[in-house]
Motif scaffolding. Sequence first.
Motif, PDB file in Angstrom:
ATOM      1  N   ARG A  53       0.783  -1.055   0.075  1.00  0.00           N
ATOM      2  CA  ARG A  53      -0.169  -0.177  -0.091  1.00  0.00           C
ATOM      3  C   ARG A  53       0.850   1.271   0.055  1.00  0.00           C
ATOM      4  O   ARG A  53       1.998   1.149   0.399  1.00  0.00           O
ATOM      5  CB  ARG A  53      -1.056  -0.134   1.261  1.00  0.00           C
ATOM      6  CG  ARG A  53      -0.429   0.093   2.566  1.00  0.00           C
ATOM      7  CD  ARG A  53      -1.384   0.059   3.686  1.00  0.00           C
ATOM      8  NE  ARG A  53      -0.729  -0.262   4.880  1.00  0.00           N
ATOM      9  CZ  ARG A  53      -0.801   0.296   6.132  1.00  0.00           C
ATOM     10  NH1 ARG A  53      -1.598   1.485   6.005  1.00  0.00           N
ATOM     11  NH2 ARG A  53      -0.379  -0.003   7.246  1.00  0.00           N
ATOM     12  N   GLY A  54       0.137   2.494  -0.548  1.00  0.00           N
ATOM     13  CA  GLY A  54       1.112   3.668  -0.613  1.00  0.00           C
ATOM     14  C   GLY A  54       1.750   3.659  -1.808  1.00  0.00           C
ATOM     15  O   GLY A  54       1.426   3.003  -2.779  1.00  0.00           O
ATOM     16  N   LYS A  55       2.982   4.544  -1.615  1.00  0.00           N
ATOM     17  CA  LYS A  55       3.996   4.456  -3.085  1.00  0.00           C
ATOM     18  C   LYS A  55       5.367   4.787  -2.433  1.00  0.00           C
ATOM     19  O   LYS A  55       5.521   5.401  -1.614  1.00  0.00           O
ATOM     20  CB  LYS A  55       3.348   5.956  -3.682  1.00  0.00           C
ATOM     21  CG  LYS A  55       4.123   6.304  -4.816  1.00  0.00           C
ATOM     22  CD  LYS A  55       3.722   7.553  -5.357  1.00  0.00           C
ATOM     23  CE  LYS A  55       2.360   7.470  -6.217  1.00  0.00           C
ATOM     24  NZ  LYS A  55       1.925   8.614  -6.952  1.00  0.00           N
ATOM     25  N   LEU A  56       6.184   3.497  -3.063  1.00  0.00           N
ATOM     26  CA  LEU A  56       7.500   3.668  -2.963  1.00  0.00           C
ATOM     27  C   LEU A  56       7.982   4.739  -3.624  1.00  0.00           C
ATOM     28  O   LEU A  56       7.935   4.823  -4.998  1.00  0.00           O
ATOM     29  CB  LEU A  56       7.755   2.476  -3.228  1.00  0.00           C
ATOM     30  CG  LEU A  56       9.321   1.977  -3.132  1.00  0.00           C
ATOM     31  CD1 LEU A  56       9.934   2.326  -1.819  1.00  0.00           C
ATOM     32  CD2 LEU A  56       9.532   0.654  -3.797  1.00  0.00           C
ATOM     33  N   SER A  57       9.269   5.439  -3.130  1.00  0.00           N
ATOM     34  CA  SER A  57       9.956   6.440  -3.571  1.00  0.00           C
ATOM     35  C   SER A  57      11.205   5.735  -3.643  1.00  0.00           C
ATOM     36  O   SER A  57      11.958   5.713  -2.409  1.00  0.00           O
ATOM     37  CB  SER A  57       9.935   7.568  -3.126  1.00  0.00           C
ATOM     38  OG  SER A  57       8.669   8.324  -3.050  1.00  0.00           O
ATOM     39  N   ILE A  58      12.049   5.328  -4.641  1.00  0.00           N
ATOM     40  CA  ILE A  58      13.371   4.612  -4.552  1.00  0.00           C
ATOM     41  C   ILE A  58      14.327   4.920  -5.537  1.00  0.00           C
ATOM     42  O   ILE A  58      14.003   5.494  -6.713  1.00  0.00           O
ATOM     43  CB  ILE A  58      13.143   3.067  -4.592  1.00  0.00           C
ATOM     44  CG1 ILE A  58      14.295   2.316  -4.386  1.00  0.00           C
ATOM     45  CG2 ILE A  58      12.436   2.613  -6.055  1.00  0.00           C
ATOM     46  CD1 ILE A  58      14.087   0.829  -4.118  1.00  0.00           C
ATOM     47  N   GLY A  79      24.286  -5.994  -4.945  1.00  0.00           N
ATOM     48  CA  GLY A  79      25.303  -4.976  -5.047  1.00  0.00           C
ATOM     49  C   GLY A  79      24.725  -3.749  -5.573  1.00  0.00           C
ATOM     50  O   GLY A  79      25.633  -2.840  -5.811  1.00  0.00           O
ATOM     51  N   ILE A  80      23.772  -3.192  -5.779  1.00  0.00           N
ATOM     52  CA  ILE A  80      22.794  -2.055  -5.922  1.00  0.00           C
ATOM     53  C   ILE A  80      22.649  -1.301  -4.911  1.00  0.00           C
ATOM     54  O   ILE A  80      22.333  -1.516  -3.937  1.00  0.00           O
ATOM     55  CB  ILE A  80      21.447  -2.617  -6.812  1.00  0.00           C
ATOM     56  CG1 ILE A  80      21.668  -3.423  -7.868  1.00  0.00           C
ATOM     57  CG2 ILE A  80      20.890  -1.212  -7.040  1.00  0.00           C
ATOM     58  CD1 ILE A  80      22.610  -2.939  -9.052  1.00  0.00           C
ATOM     59  N   LYS A  81      23.317   0.100  -5.186  1.00  0.00           N
ATOM     60  CA  LYS A  81      23.197   1.198  -3.934  1.00  0.00           C
ATOM     61  C   LYS A  81      21.620   1.450  -4.049  1.00  0.00           C
ATOM     62  O   LYS A  81      20.833   1.672  -4.930  1.00  0.00           O
ATOM     63  CB  LYS A  81      23.788   2.393  -4.424  1.00  0.00           C
ATOM     64  CG  LYS A  81      23.538   3.461  -3.114  1.00  0.00           C
ATOM     65  CD  LYS A  81      24.758   4.317  -3.224  1.00  0.00           C
ATOM     66  CE  LYS A  81      24.661   5.322  -4.284  1.00  0.00           C
ATOM     67  NZ  LYS A  81      25.497   6.426  -4.236  1.00  0.00           N
ATOM     68  N   MET A  82      20.926   1.289  -2.688  1.00  0.00           N
ATOM     69  CA  MET A  82      19.402   1.551  -2.550  1.00  0.00           C
ATOM     70  C   MET A  82      19.276   2.742  -1.524  1.00  0.00           C
ATOM     71  O   MET A  82      20.028   2.801  -0.669  1.00  0.00           O
ATOM     72  CB  MET A  82      18.740   0.366  -2.026  1.00  0.00           C
ATOM     73  CG  MET A  82      19.100  -0.915  -2.928  1.00  0.00           C
ATOM     74  SD  MET A  82      18.198  -2.454  -2.026  1.00  0.00           S
ATOM     75  CE  MET A  82      16.691  -1.966  -1.891  1.00  0.00           C
ATOM     76  N   ASN A  83      18.280   3.698  -2.073  1.00  0.00           N
ATOM     77  CA  ASN A  83      17.672   4.552  -1.120  1.00  0.00           C
ATOM     78  C   ASN A  83      16.301   4.348  -1.322  1.00  0.00           C
ATOM     79  O   ASN A  83      15.728   4.880  -1.985  1.00  0.00           O
ATOM     80  CB  ASN A  83      18.195   5.967  -1.517  1.00  0.00           C
ATOM     81  CG  ASN A  83      18.002   6.909  -0.420  1.00  0.00           C
ATOM     82  OD1 ASN A  83      17.307   6.942   0.538  1.00  0.00           O
ATOM     83  ND2 ASN A  83      18.674   8.327  -0.686  1.00  0.00           N
ATOM     84  N   VAL A  84      15.483   3.853  -0.181  1.00  0.00           N
ATOM     85  CA  VAL A  84      14.108   3.560   0.178  1.00  0.00           C
ATOM     86  C   VAL A  84      13.522   4.422   0.805  1.00  0.00           C
ATOM     87  O   VAL A  84      13.956   4.841   1.869  1.00  0.00           O
ATOM     88  CB  VAL A  84      13.981   2.141   0.615  1.00  0.00           C
ATOM     89  CG1 VAL A  84      12.692   1.737   0.774  1.00  0.00           C
ATOM     90  CG2 VAL A  84      14.749   1.078  -0.454  1.00  0.00           C
TER      91      VAL A  84
END
Length: 105
Positions: A53-58, A79-84
């Motif tokens: 639910r809601g909206k992910l900003s990544i 190995g991926i840089k993630m900003n959640v």
Amino acid sequence: MVEQVFKFSTGNEKAVEKLIMDENVHYIHMVFNKEEGLPEHYSNSNVYMSVIRGKLSIDLDDQGVHEYDAGNLLKIPKGIKMNVKNLNEDTLELIVVKSPAPSNM
């Protein structure tokens, strides 16, 4: 009883619930309100992220923020840089599955 049962929160309070963390899979339930999220980090396994639910900003590997509504499933390689983050008003709820389970946790 053959099955194991795991309970997770159903409210709107911030939560990062590590429900299953075994040698096969990591299964994590997350709830974030506006401006909440995870610290920037690198994926330590293949990550499957379901927006409940809601909206992910990544932001992945500095490609810029993409937004995904409920009903989307993201597959993110190791190995991926993630900003959640949740940059929206509505509560964000995610299910995160890491497979294979990271060996360093």
